[in-house]
Scaffold this motif. Structure first.
Motif, short mmCIF file in Angstrom:
data_model
loop_
_atom_site.label_atom_id
_atom_site.label_comp_id
_atom_site.label_asym_id
_atom_site.label_seq_id
_atom_site.Cartn_x
_atom_site.Cartn_y
_atom_site.Cartn_z
N HIS A 105 -1.48 5.11 4.46
CA HIS A 105 -1.99 3.89 5.24
C HIS A 105 -3.72 4.15 4.91
O HIS A 105 -4.58 3.13 5.29
CB HIS A 105 -2.30 4.11 6.50
CG HIS A 105 -2.18 2.95 7.39
ND1 HIS A 105 -1.79 2.70 8.80
CD2 HIS A 105 -2.36 1.60 6.98
CE1 HIS A 105 -1.95 1.25 9.17
NE2 HIS A 105 -2.22 0.68 8.05
N ASN A 138 0.66 -1.33 0.02
CA ASN A 138 -0.03 0.15 -0.02
C ASN A 138 0.80 1.25 -0.15
O ASN A 138 1.92 1.05 0.39
CB ASN A 138 -0.80 0.12 1.44
CG ASN A 138 -2.25 -0.93 1.21
OD1 ASN A 138 -2.16 -1.74 -0.16
ND2 ASN A 138 -2.83 -0.91 1.92
N ASN A 168 -3.97 -3.91 13.37
CA ASN A 168 -3.30 -2.67 12.90
C ASN A 168 -2.03 -2.45 13.73
O ASN A 168 -2.09 -2.25 14.83
CB ASN A 168 -4.27 -1.56 13.10
CG ASN A 168 -3.62 -0.17 12.49
OD1 ASN A 168 -3.29 -0.27 11.24
ND2 ASN A 168 -3.66 0.77 13.02
N THR A 180 -8.69 -1.87 0.76
CA THR A 180 -8.24 -3.30 0.53
C THR A 180 -8.83 -4.14 1.43
O THR A 180 -9.13 -5.39 1.05
CB THR A 180 -6.59 -3.15 0.91
OG1 THR A 180 -6.30 -2.76 1.91
CG2 THR A 180 -5.73 -2.55 -0.44
N SER A 202 -2.23 -5.23 9.20
CA SER A 202 -1.66 -4.18 8.25
C SER A 202 -0.63 -3.36 9.03
O SER A 202 -0.64 -3.53 10.39
CB SER A 202 -2.83 -3.21 8.34
OG SER A 202 -2.40 -1.90 7.72
N THR A 232 -5.54 1.16 3.29
CA THR A 232 -5.90 -0.12 3.83
C THR A 232 -7.38 -0.39 4.27
O THR A 232 -7.86 -1.33 4.27
CB THR A 232 -5.37 -0.21 5.19
OG1 THR A 232 -3.98 -0.43 5.13
CG2 THR A 232 -5.72 -1.32 6.12
N ASN A 252 -8.41 5.29 8.74
CA ASN A 252 -8.32 3.93 8.06
C ASN A 252 -9.08 2.86 9.09
O ASN A 252 -10.01 2.14 8.92
CB ASN A 252 -7.40 3.33 7.25
CG ASN A 252 -6.21 3.60 8.32
OD1 ASN A 252 -5.65 4.76 8.44
ND2 ASN A 252 -5.58 2.67 9.00
N ASP A 277 -0.82 -6.42 4.68
CA ASP A 277 -0.40 -5.10 3.70
C ASP A 277 0.81 -4.60 4.59
O ASP A 277 0.97 -4.53 5.81
CB ASP A 277 -1.46 -4.22 3.48
CG ASP A 277 -1.92 -3.42 4.88
OD1 ASP A 277 -0.91 -2.94 5.49
OD2 ASP A 277 -3.16 -3.16 4.86
#
Length: 361
Positions: A151, A148, A177, A157, A270, A154, A199, A313
């Motif tokens: 951020h 990515n 996260n 995705t 993430s 995210t 996000n 990610d």
């Protein structure tokens, strides 16, 4: 003067096949993740255990230092240095001298489908495209890697991945996260409700998401007291970076791993690279003081192996701020170890094993 060799004779003494299996140096080769074959998204086949890779080179919601749009390409390029490891080391039992654990490198099938569609001046259309294309990938591949930009990406995705998994009957999708920040803001004066600091909040608002299926790992920046209390009271998991430093990742994350492992059908992990102190990773848009160390982040990923991870990610890698190239290398290293290390176990060797401590003296 030294006589030159007969180059024509040298050339005619070999065939292209003689070089086909030799590895390339880390700066050469087609820049796909770990040198994986490229594939069309609509013709994807990585088998029952493989991974599909895509990039989202978007950083239009940057607030301090733009440049994360360059991250996906940089991580792919940095990853090429690992491309020969599987061939040269895959047959050997390995020892990690940092932890004392043994493991092997075993490669699942990986295919790189390139970058998803982004629209640099239209965040909403970008998110629409990314979520839709991520959903298509998640329908075709059992595991996904997203490279990515900032951020904010995210959110789409994850939304696309979750939509495909719920279609397939997986009702609870967890979200971890790993970040110096909560990214739980509601709106930005500069960017509105869709930006790099919202996000996690947007993910938590998706229909059917439950606070107890979301974990914040590595947080270390200042935040609103009331927000922190509210997150804890609602059931979100919070593992500060200070707890990881004090107790080690395995202990600090044990409860989160147990809970998410019991509750969730699959988990999306993430990483915002600014969870690391900027002394370790300078190539990011936000300068972090007091972040966790590189070895601690490796341990976080090792602890998360116990979860049914369906997608990973890495975000916020801005290589223009790191001329050394180490920040994208760190991201590539993390992904490589998570994908290709298997069978991790204590070695029982001195000086790592407590029972052999005396022998090591």
């Amino acid at each position: 003067m030294t006589e030159l060799p007969d180059f024509a004779a040298l050339q005619n003494s070999v065939k292209p096949e003689d070089f086909a299996e030799d590895p390339l140096p880390g700066w050469a080769g087609v820049a796909t993740l770990f040198g994986a074959p490229s594939a069309r998204a609509d013709e994807l086949d990585v088998g029952p255990d493989g991974w599909a890779v895509s990039g989202i080179p978007f950083d239009a919601t940057a607030s301090s230092r733009p440049g994360a749009a360059e991250g996906p390409r940089a991580v792919r390029q940095a990853s090429l240095v690992f491309a020969s490891y599987l061939r040269s080391l895959g047959e050997w039992k390995m020892l990690d001298t940092r932890t004392g654990d043994t493991f092997r490198y075993v490669a699942p099938r990986v295919a790189d489908v390139g970058d998803l569609h982004i629209y640099p001046t239209d965040t909403v259309r970008t998110f629409q495209a990314v979520a839709t294309e991520s959903q298509r990938l998640a329908r075709s591949a059992p595991h996904l890697i997203f490279l990515n930009g900032d951020h904010s990406t995210t959110f789409p995705t994850f939304a696309g991945f979750r939509a495909a998994r719920t279609e397939a009957g997986q009702s609870r999708i967890g979200f971890v996260n790993i970040d110096h920040h909560f990214d739980f803001g509601n709106t930005s004066v500069l960017h509105g409700p869709l930006y790099h600091g919202s996000n996690s909040r947007r993910i938590s608002e998706l229909p059917g998401m439950r606070p107890e299926d979301i974990a914040f790992v590595g947080v270390g920046d200042v935040t609103k007291y009331d927000q922190f209390q509210g997150l804890r009271e609602r059931g979100f998991h919070v593992v500060p970076g200070a707890a990881i430093r004090r107790d080690g990742a395995a202990v600090a994350l044990r409860q989160v791993v147990e809970r998410l492992g019991e509750q969730c059908d699959t988990v999306y992990v993430s990483l915002d690279i600014d969870v690391l102190d900027s002394a370790s990773a300078t190539g990011t848009g936000h300068v972090t003081m007091g972040g966790i160390a590189g070895g601690e982040l490796l341990d976080v990923y090792e602890a998360l192996r116990a979860l049914p991870v369906g997608a990973l990610d890495v975000a916020e890698i801005a290589p223009r701020y790191d001329p050394s190239g180490s920040t994208p290398q760190i991201a590539a290293h993390l992904l490589f170890n998570f994908l290709f290390r298997t069978g991790t176990a204590p070695s029982g060797l001195a000086p790592w094993a407590a029972e052999n401590a005396q022998e090591a003296r």
